[in-house]
Design an enzyme around this catalytic site. Sequence first.
Site, short mmCIF file in Angstrom:
data_model
loop_
_atom_site.label_atom_id
_atom_site.label_comp_id
_atom_site.label_asym_id
_atom_site.label_seq_id
_atom_site.Cartn_x
_atom_site.Cartn_y
_atom_site.Cartn_z
N VAL A 150 0.72 -1.41 -0.05
CA VAL A 150 -0.07 0.13 -0.08
C VAL A 150 0.81 0.82 0.21
O VAL A 150 0.52 2.28 -0.23
CB VAL A 150 -1.26 0.26 1.42
CG1 VAL A 150 -2.22 -0.85 0.74
CG2 VAL A 150 -0.46 -0.44 2.88
N GLY A 152 7.97 4.23 2.33
CA GLY A 152 7.95 5.70 2.77
C GLY A 152 10.01 5.34 2.96
O GLY A 152 10.63 4.24 2.40
N PHE A 185 11.88 5.11 4.84
CA PHE A 185 11.84 3.74 6.63
C PHE A 185 11.23 2.60 6.38
O PHE A 185 11.74 2.08 7.41
CB PHE A 185 12.08 4.94 8.18
CG PHE A 185 11.97 5.80 8.18
CD1 PHE A 185 13.19 5.86 7.93
CD2 PHE A 185 11.34 7.02 8.33
CE1 PHE A 185 14.36 7.16 8.38
CE2 PHE A 185 11.94 8.50 8.26
CZ PHE A 185 13.31 8.49 8.55
N GLY A 186 10.32 2.70 5.54
CA GLY A 186 10.05 1.00 5.51
C GLY A 186 8.99 0.74 4.51
O GLY A 186 8.33 1.35 3.30
N LYS A 210 3.97 -2.88 8.83
CA LYS A 210 4.97 -2.05 8.32
C LYS A 210 6.61 -2.53 8.14
O LYS A 210 6.78 -2.77 9.44
CB LYS A 210 5.41 -0.63 8.23
CG LYS A 210 6.38 0.38 8.17
CD LYS A 210 5.86 1.90 9.31
CE LYS A 210 7.11 2.70 7.27
NZ LYS A 210 6.03 4.03 7.03
N ASP A 239 7.83 13.74 11.52
CA ASP A 239 8.15 13.49 9.76
C ASP A 239 6.59 13.13 9.69
O ASP A 239 6.35 12.70 8.95
CB ASP A 239 8.08 11.97 9.72
CG ASP A 239 8.90 11.66 7.82
OD1 ASP A 239 9.36 12.22 7.13
OD2 ASP A 239 8.56 10.55 7.40
#
Length: 1000
Positions: free
Chosen positions: A698, A701, A703-704, A721, A829
Site C-alpha cells: 500500500v 516510505g 523508513f519502510g 510496516k 516526519d
Amino acid sequence: MRLFLLLSFSILMLLEGYTTETDEQSLLKFKSQVSEGKRAILSSWNNSFPLCKWTCVTCGHKHKRVTGLNLGGLQLGGVISPSIGNLSFLISLNLTNNYFGGTIPQELGNLFRLKHLFMSFNFLKGEIPTSLFNCSRLVELHLHSNSLSQVVPWELGTLRKLVLLDLGRNKLKGKFPASLENLTSLEELSFVANIMEGEIPNDIARLAKMVDLQLATNNFSGVFPQAIYNMSLLENLNIIDNGFSGSLRSDIGNLLPNLRGLFIGNNSFSGVIPTTLANISNLQNLGMEINSLTGSIPPSFGKLRDLQLLSLHTNSFGSDHSLQDLEFLGALSNCTQLSALLVAYNRLAGDLSTSIANLSTNINILELQSNFISGSIPHDNGNLINLKILSLGNNLLTGDLPTSLGKLSGLEQFSVGSNKMSGEIPSSLGNITRLESLWLFNNSFEGIIPPSIGKCSHLLYLYLQDNKLNATIPREIMQIAPLVLLNMSNNLLTGSLPETVGRLEHLGTLSVAHNRLSGKLPETLGECLLMVQLDLHGNSFDGTIPDLSGLVGVKEVDFSNNNLTGSIPGYFANFSSLERLNLSINNFEGKLPTEGKFKNASIVSVFGNINLCGGVLELKLKPCKHSSFSKKVLIGVSIGVSLLLLLFIASVSLCWFRNRKKNKTNEATPSTLGTFHEQISYGDLRNATNGFSSGNLVGSGCFGTVFKALLPPENKVVAVKVLNLQQRGAMKSFLAECESLRNVRHRNLVKLLTACSSIDFLGNQFRALIYEFMPNGSLDMWLHPDEVEEIARPSRTLTLLERLNIAVDVASVFDYLHVHCHEAIAHCDLKPSNVLLDEDLIAHVSDFGLARILLKFDQEYFLNQLSSAGVRGTIGYAAPEYGMGGEVSTHGDMYSFGIILLEMFSGKRPTNELFGGNFTLHSYIESALPERVLEVADEKILHNGLRIGFPVAECLKLVLEVGLRCCVESPVNRLAMSEAVKELTTIRERFFRSRRRATH
Ligand SMILES: *[C@@H]1O[C@H](CO)[C@@H](O)[C@H](O)[C@H]1NC(C)=O
C-alpha cells in the site's frame, strides 16, 4: 525624410548602446529568474532561435527590437528580473495573472517608451518604485491585486498621459494624492480595497474625463466628494465601505446623467433619496444600503427602464404605518430587467398582496424582511417564477401559505419566519427541490409537517419552531442528507423521534424541545457525529440515553423534563466543547461522575433525579453507598496485567500482541479492535501478505514498506510496516520500545497493535510494526487526487468542514504528544501521507514514534535517510533548522503542521513547481492575505457544495493565518500546538455558527 528618420533612429540606438543582442540577453536573464517549473513555456527563448520568433515576444518592423512582451496568464513564478529595464524599445509589457513575487524592479523606470504596463494579479510587494514615474508616456498602469504597500507616491501626478490607473486590492495607505489633479486624461481610476484615508481633494474636479471611479473599501471620510459632481461623463461610481457622511445633492441626477452604476452603501449617509436619480435614464445598478437614509423610496424609479439592482436595505426608509410606503413596488413593474430588489431592514409599511405580483419575471432576489409589511402572500405569483431568494420574515403578514408557492421551483431560500400567518403548510413545498433554507418559525401554522418536504433534497436549514404543528415527525425528513439544522421545538408534535435520525450525518442542531414526543431515544442518535446542540427537553421520552460517545464536539445537551432512566454516561466528562449538560427532572439513577466536565456545577444540571447520588458537592446530591464490587474487579485486572507481563518477557523472540485489556487513555471512544489472536511469526506475516507481494503493497516510505495483511483466524485487516533497519541485535529493547509506544494512545493516532522482531527465512533481521488499517488512505491522496492512480482515487473531494475537522484532529493528537504525554515526543516526519483517514474520514496520524525507534536503533541510517534523496518527498515539510543540523524537537513538528495546514486549504504542495528561492508556499499565502484569500484557496473547496452567504473567505483566512504562524522561520516564535488546537476549534465553531446564520 524617411531616411533621415531611420538614420536618427540608428544613431539613437547606437547612443543608447543597446542592440538586438542586448534584448536577447535581457530576456534570457529574465527567463533565468522565472521559477524552474514553468520555464518550459519559454523554451523557444534560446540563442539558436531568432529573437523575434520567441514566444510572446513582439518586435518592431524595422529595427527588430522588442516592443511587446505578453506573458499574461502563463502561471509564471519567481521574480521579475531587473534586466527587463534594458528592453529600451518596449512599449507594452503584460505580466498579468502570474505568480511573480518580490518587488517591482526600479529598472522599469528606464523604459521611457513604455505605454502599457500590466502587472495585476501577482504577488508583488514593497513600494511602487518612484522611478516608474520616469515612464512619462504611460497610458495604462495596472497593478491590481498585488501586495504593494506604503503610501501612493505624489509623483504619480507626473504621468500626465495616464488614461487608466488601477491600484486596487493592494495594501496602500495614506491620503488620496492631490497631485492626481494633473492627470486630466484619466478616465478610469481605482484605489479599491486598500487602507487609504482622509477626504477626497476638491482639486480632482479637474478630472472631467472620468468614466469609472472606484474608491470602495478604504477608510476615506468627509462628505460625498464634491469634485465628483463635476465629472459629468461618469458611468460608474463605487465608494462603498468607507466613512463618508452627509447627504447627496438634490440635483445629482442632473449633474451625472451618464451613470450606470452608483454604489454608496455602507457609509454614514443621511437625508433623503434625491428624486433626480430617477432622471438618469441609463441607471442599471443603484446601491445605497447600510446608511441612515430616510424618507420614501420614490415611485418615480419606475422610469428607470434598465434598472437591474435596487439595494436600499438597512436604512430608515418608510413611515412604519403609512400604507403608501410600498407604492414604489407597484411602480417597479415597469422595470423589466429588475433582478434584485433589496429593501429589508427599513420601516416600510403597506400591503404586500397588491404589490409584488407584477414585478419583473427576471427577479431573482426579493428581500423585504424586517419591515412593517402587512397583508398576505398573493396566490397568483406567476411573475415571480425565477425567484431564488424570497425573504419576508419579521413583518406583519397574515393569511396562509399559497399552494402556488410550489411553482417557484428555483427557490433556494424562503423565509416567512416571525409573522402572523396561519393555516396548513402546503405539501407543494416539496416540489421546490432546490430549497436550501426554509424558515416558517414563529407563526401559527397548524396541521402536519408535510412528508413531501423530504423531497427537498438540498435542504440545509429547516426552521419550524414556535407554531402549532401536530401529529408525528415524518420519517421522510430523515432522508434529507445535507440537513445541518432541524428545529421543530414548541409545537404539538406526538409520537417518537424517528429511528433513522442517524442518517442526518451533517446535523449540527437538533431541537424538538417542548412537544409531546415520547418513547425511547433512537440508538442512531449517536451517529450524528457533528452535533453541536441537542435539545430534547420538555417531552416524555423514556428509556436510557443511547450511546452518544461519538458526539465529541457537542456543546449543549438538554434532556431535561423527560422520563429518562438509567445511569449518566461518563464519557460526557471528556467532551471538551461541552458548555451545558442539562439532565434535570428525569429518573436517572446511580452514581454521577465527578471528573472532567462533571466537576463544574455551572455546566451540569441534575436536580430532580431522586435516585442519583455522588457528584461534586455543589450539585447537592446524596452520597453513594459503598459497594465492594469495584475492588474485586481491580484485583482481577491487576492479576491479568502481571500475567501479561510474564508472557511478554517469555516471548521476546516471538511477536507480542495485544489483548482486550482496556487502557487508561484520554480517548473518549471505546476501542474498536476485536480480540487479537495468538502470537504472529515472520511466517504468519508472510502468509498474511501473500509473501509480501506487490498486490498487497500500500505504500513505501523512506523508513519502510507498508503492506495490507489479512490476519487469521478472523481475517482482520491490518497494515504491516516492514522496517529497513540495518542494525543487528537489540531485539529485546526494540520490543520494549514498541511496547512503550503502544501505550501512547489517542483517538487520532493510528493504533500500533503489535510489533514483530524476528529472523526471516534467509536468516536476516526482520522487524515490522503492525497497525490498524485505515480504509480511506492518506490525506495526501485526498488533497491531490489527480496524482493518484485511478483505482485508488477518492471518489470525491474533501469539504471545507471536513478539512477543518482533520486539522483539529491532527492538532489535538500533537498537543497530546507534545504536552500531555509523560515525556514530550516529537514525530519528526509529519506530512500529509502520514495522516491517514478511517472510514468516517477521521484523521489518524501514523508513523508516530518511528523517529524515536530509528534514532535509538539505527541512528546512522536514520540521519542518512533524512539527508539523502530518499526523503525528497519530506523536503518542504521538514523544519529549516533540521537542514542545518538542528536537534529534533517539537518545534519541528509545529513547522510541518503549519505547512500541512497551508497545503490543506490551498491545495498546493510546498514542493510545487511554482515555488523556488524566496518564493515559498509560506510567502505565497502570506502575501495574498487577507484580501485575496479566495485566489489562493484550493478550488476544490470552493466548488464543493458551498452556498452563497457562508463566510468561506473569512474561515479560510483565519485557518491560513494559523498555518502561517505555525511555520515561521524561527522555531521559538512558532505557535504552540495547544494554541493551534484552541484557535482551530474556535474557527470551526464560528464557521458552524455562521453557516447557520447565513440565510437569515
Ligand atoms: C494581458 O494578459 C492577460 C492574460 O491573463 C490578457 O487577458 C490580456 O488581454 C492581456 N492584455 C493585453 C493588452 O494583451
